[in-house]
Design an enzyme around this catalytic site. Sequence first.
Site, PDB file in Angstrom:
ATOM      1  N   MET A  83       0.786  -1.205   0.003  1.00 26.49           N
ATOM      2  CA  MET A  83      -0.132  -0.007   0.067  1.00 26.49           C
ATOM      3  C   MET A  83       0.835   1.268   0.012  1.00 26.49           C
ATOM      4  O   MET A  83       1.948   1.294   0.846  1.00 26.49           O
ATOM      5  CB  MET A  83      -0.694   0.137   1.354  1.00 26.49           C
ATOM      6  CG  MET A  83      -1.909   1.153   1.296  1.00 26.49           C
ATOM      7  SD  MET A  83      -3.043   1.233   0.008  1.00 26.49           S
ATOM      8  CE  MET A  83      -3.166   3.063  -0.145  1.00 26.49           C
ATOM      9  N   GLU A  84       0.440   2.186  -0.661  1.00 30.18           N
ATOM     10  CA  GLU A  84       1.380   3.472  -1.153  1.00 30.18           C
ATOM     11  C   GLU A  84       1.164   4.593  -0.214  1.00 30.18           C
ATOM     12  O   GLU A  84       1.203   5.829  -0.630  1.00 30.18           O
ATOM     13  CB  GLU A  84       0.885   3.843  -2.710  1.00 30.18           C
ATOM     14  CG  GLU A  84      -0.463   4.404  -2.660  1.00 30.18           C
ATOM     15  CD  GLU A  84      -1.360   3.410  -3.504  1.00 30.18           C
ATOM     16  OE1 GLU A  84      -1.351   2.128  -3.096  1.00 30.18           O
ATOM     17  OE2 GLU A  84      -2.500   3.887  -4.089  1.00 30.18           O
ATOM     18  N   GLU A 132       4.580   0.781  -5.828  1.00 28.40           N
ATOM     19  CA  GLU A 132       4.227   1.670  -4.608  1.00 28.40           C
ATOM     20  C   GLU A 132       4.980   2.758  -4.590  1.00 28.40           C
ATOM     21  O   GLU A 132       4.430   3.973  -4.454  1.00 28.40           O
ATOM     22  CB  GLU A 132       4.348   0.850  -3.240  1.00 28.40           C
ATOM     23  CG  GLU A 132       3.596  -0.464  -3.167  1.00 28.40           C
ATOM     24  CD  GLU A 132       2.314  -0.614  -3.648  1.00 28.40           C
ATOM     25  OE1 GLU A 132       1.570   0.438  -3.618  1.00 28.40           O
ATOM     26  OE2 GLU A 132       1.736  -1.554  -4.066  1.00 28.40           O
ATOM     27  N   GLU A 136      -4.126   3.078 -10.637  1.00 27.26           N
ATOM     28  CA  GLU A 136      -3.669   1.728 -10.630  1.00 27.26           C
ATOM     29  C   GLU A 136      -3.139   1.293 -12.131  1.00 27.26           C
ATOM     30  O   GLU A 136      -2.131   0.656 -12.319  1.00 27.26           O
ATOM     31  CB  GLU A 136      -4.682   0.723  -9.980  1.00 27.26           C
ATOM     32  CG  GLU A 136      -4.825   0.777  -8.571  1.00 27.26           C
ATOM     33  CD  GLU A 136      -3.750   0.681  -7.804  1.00 27.26           C
ATOM     34  OE1 GLU A 136      -2.618   0.442  -8.262  1.00 27.26           O
ATOM     35  OE2 GLU A 136      -3.969   1.213  -6.607  1.00 27.26           O
TER      36      GLU A 136
HETATM   37 ZN    ZN Z   1      -1.258   0.345  -7.102  1.00 22.62          ZN
END
Ligand code: ZN
Length: 877
Positions: free
Chosen positions: A270-271, A305, A327
């Site tokens: 998770m970014e 990420e 995304e």
């Molecule tokens: Zn992503």
Amino acid sequence: MRDAEPHPVRLADYRPPAWLVDTVHLDISLHPTATRVISRLALRRNPKGDAAAPVLLDGDGLTLVRLAVDGTPLAGGAYEASPQALILRHPPSDRFTLEVETLVDPTANTQLMGLYRSRDNYCTQCEPEGFRRITYFPDRSDVLAVYTVRVEASRAEAPVLLSNGNLERSGPIPDTDRHYAIWHDPWPKPSYLFALVGGNLSKVPDHFVTASGRPVDLGIYVEPGKEARATYAMDALKRSMRWDEKVFGREYDLDVFNIVAVSDFNMGAMENKGLNIFNDKYVLASPETATDTDYAGIESVIAHEYFHNWSGNRVTCRDWFQLCLKEGLTVFRDQEFSSDERSRPVKRISDVRTLKAAQFTEDAGPLSHPVRPESYHEINNFYTATVYEKGAEVVRMLKTLLGDEDFRAGMDLYYARHDGDAATIEDFLAAFAEASGRDLSQFALWYSQAGTPRVSAQGQFDPAARTYRLDIRQETPPTPAQPEKKPVVLPLAIGLIGPDGQDLPLTLDDGRNLPRHVIEVTQAEQSFVFTGIDARPVLSLNRGFSAPINLSTNLTDADLVFLAAHDRDPFNRFDALQGLAFRILKAGAASGTLPDAAPLIEAARLLLADPTLDPAFKAQALAIPGENEIAREIGSNVDPDAVFTARRALKRQLATALHGALEEAYAALAAPPPYSPGAAAAGRRALRNLALDYLTSGGAPEAIARAKAQFMAADNMTDRFAALAVLVQHDTPERAEALDDFYRRFVTDPLVIDKWLSLQAQIPEAGTLERVKDLTLLPVFSMANPNRVRALIGAFATANPTQFHRPDGAGHDFLVDVVLGLDAKNPQVAARMLSAFKTFRQLEPLRRASAERALRRVAATPGLSPDVTDIATRSLS
Ligand code: ZN
């Protein structure tokens, strides 16, 4: 648990937020079961929103302790509070401060959304709607605020305290056993990018200086003792940072960048701004424990990420319908990074394989949806191959159509215009339209229209006219809620190859030019006539898989053999071989006997012998398509047993025909230690292990003994695991010995045990279901850990078609039992497991009926989560 939403959320219903939040001050006091969260929000009425709207803050399972407006506690009648919402019908003014205190129990949080515990550490996951499980908030991605976070915890329990942004202050809290840290993130962000970590973690430190001279402290936090396993991830991070500067002109923008590896995580990573949280599978690697595939996965997820810092964080999404905006674009960016760091053709081949395996199958079944969906019941179920992988293909097509320069100009314009914004797909496309001067309105259909276009290309050489005519037809099949489709823009990279194996110059009869050797198809039927062609050429179309389509051509077997040997486009060389294999396998599965494989054998022999080719490429091209890939090509009435039998027969035939060359390859490719995870060495191992697999396919005792010897002697996980994967295909004493040995070596290493679980789940034998059930009882397995569940149950349901789709339905029943058991604890993972049924309509009638019964049993169960309800309902519709 939340109830299933009877009404879907619709893109068309988007309204700007009525209230904005300028700043958020969080004060979080960590406690295993009663974490206190005090949130101070500077709220302001949105001039662009509904002027009469109340303040409506989202919650999910929250317990309100206290509420104050501009410092004054609020009396009971002045607000409405429930676990799901906090409403102020009569806000005091258009700008005020709201202080909210809530209590949350991270230990009881088994959904792994919001604040939870992994081992003994505290961590958060907020995308897409997890922040509302921590505090009441307008939890939507178009409300951007500047966050300051004070976090405190017991020093013994959580010596490390992290949040987004830069560290402002930290220290002990006098007269207690607790300490605190204050973090400030100067960049406005949506709540889904909030993150907090507390725990006993070791920091692997490093340093980076950006192109414009900003020093950045880098840290990767891992469980104490695992530090050495984070060095590859750190190296990948620094290479990603440099690459984004060089290729997209994007620099990092804080003084710190931290990554934390946790062992319980629903997704890959998770970014969160300045504080990425990772599934430890995508951080930890050592030669003894990680395969080459694992290393490549770490490199790409670390890059992914990190790249979100611009594509996702600096420019975020207006709403969750725009998920592909971050995304699809970020997958495209990480694919390009890995292509530059490794082999571009090999990366493309493996990406297309993933795309077809995951996305084409999704698009061909009941869960098909557009890259940008128009409605959803449960957003968690839209983190799909369509949004990610097809989303990346759409960006790639844009680059192919526009060319490198205009593409980069469009990206620059997009970032310049929308930095600090929550943007839409329209905004994204407008930047490219403006930068290139092109009309992208038809192109936009790629975002709104679901389904994989079927394209037929028929070529005709006319010796008298010295022309080659190419007739193209496209059609996109109906998908849920979209019965009728329009033609889309297809950028098809093309070559016409002369008898000498060289590309011919391409001249169209109508004077249209062919920038970058790409034809642009925009109509349902369209013809292209190439002039000045002296001899029958062989068509090489959709080179590099320039458009994500199902292509059929009138190429003969001989043409495919020719392409496999001569195409200067490596992707199409690969694809020609695969095409030959598919022809044989489809006919074999349909009739029970394999047709003549001579053309394929010939093509494979030539390719294997070609000294100019990269071993990694050979390994991809010579691998027989998997059972799921064959099933996908067959498309309907699939009998997994027939597929399995045909595939095994072809594999043995190839092994016998190429025996000498495979033996030679196996001997020649042995690598002297030490192990290097680099692409070149990995490619050699890939081809050598493919040779081992072929050479062992007949099950001869000497071959099994050699696989066992490789297993025992290997100094790295790639070779050990490849040998084990070969051994488990054969029911011999060596299999049992090797499995036992592997277990004993790695029993304390969960990520390695996942490989062991996964391999056993894939054994194509009648006893496998019982084996899988037995494995769930081992202490190394836990239904509470998503990696374990995916490794064992996920592999069984998605990578073992003969056993999962047992005709007696026992495989289906087992999956349903698992899903129903898991749903109350972790609905997201339960829903993912259930989506293994997404291809059930392509099965033969008996198995299809069994799958349908299984899905109906799910749908009929009371009290399901919205996540599982949504998948079951759509799968059955
Ligand atoms: Zn992503």
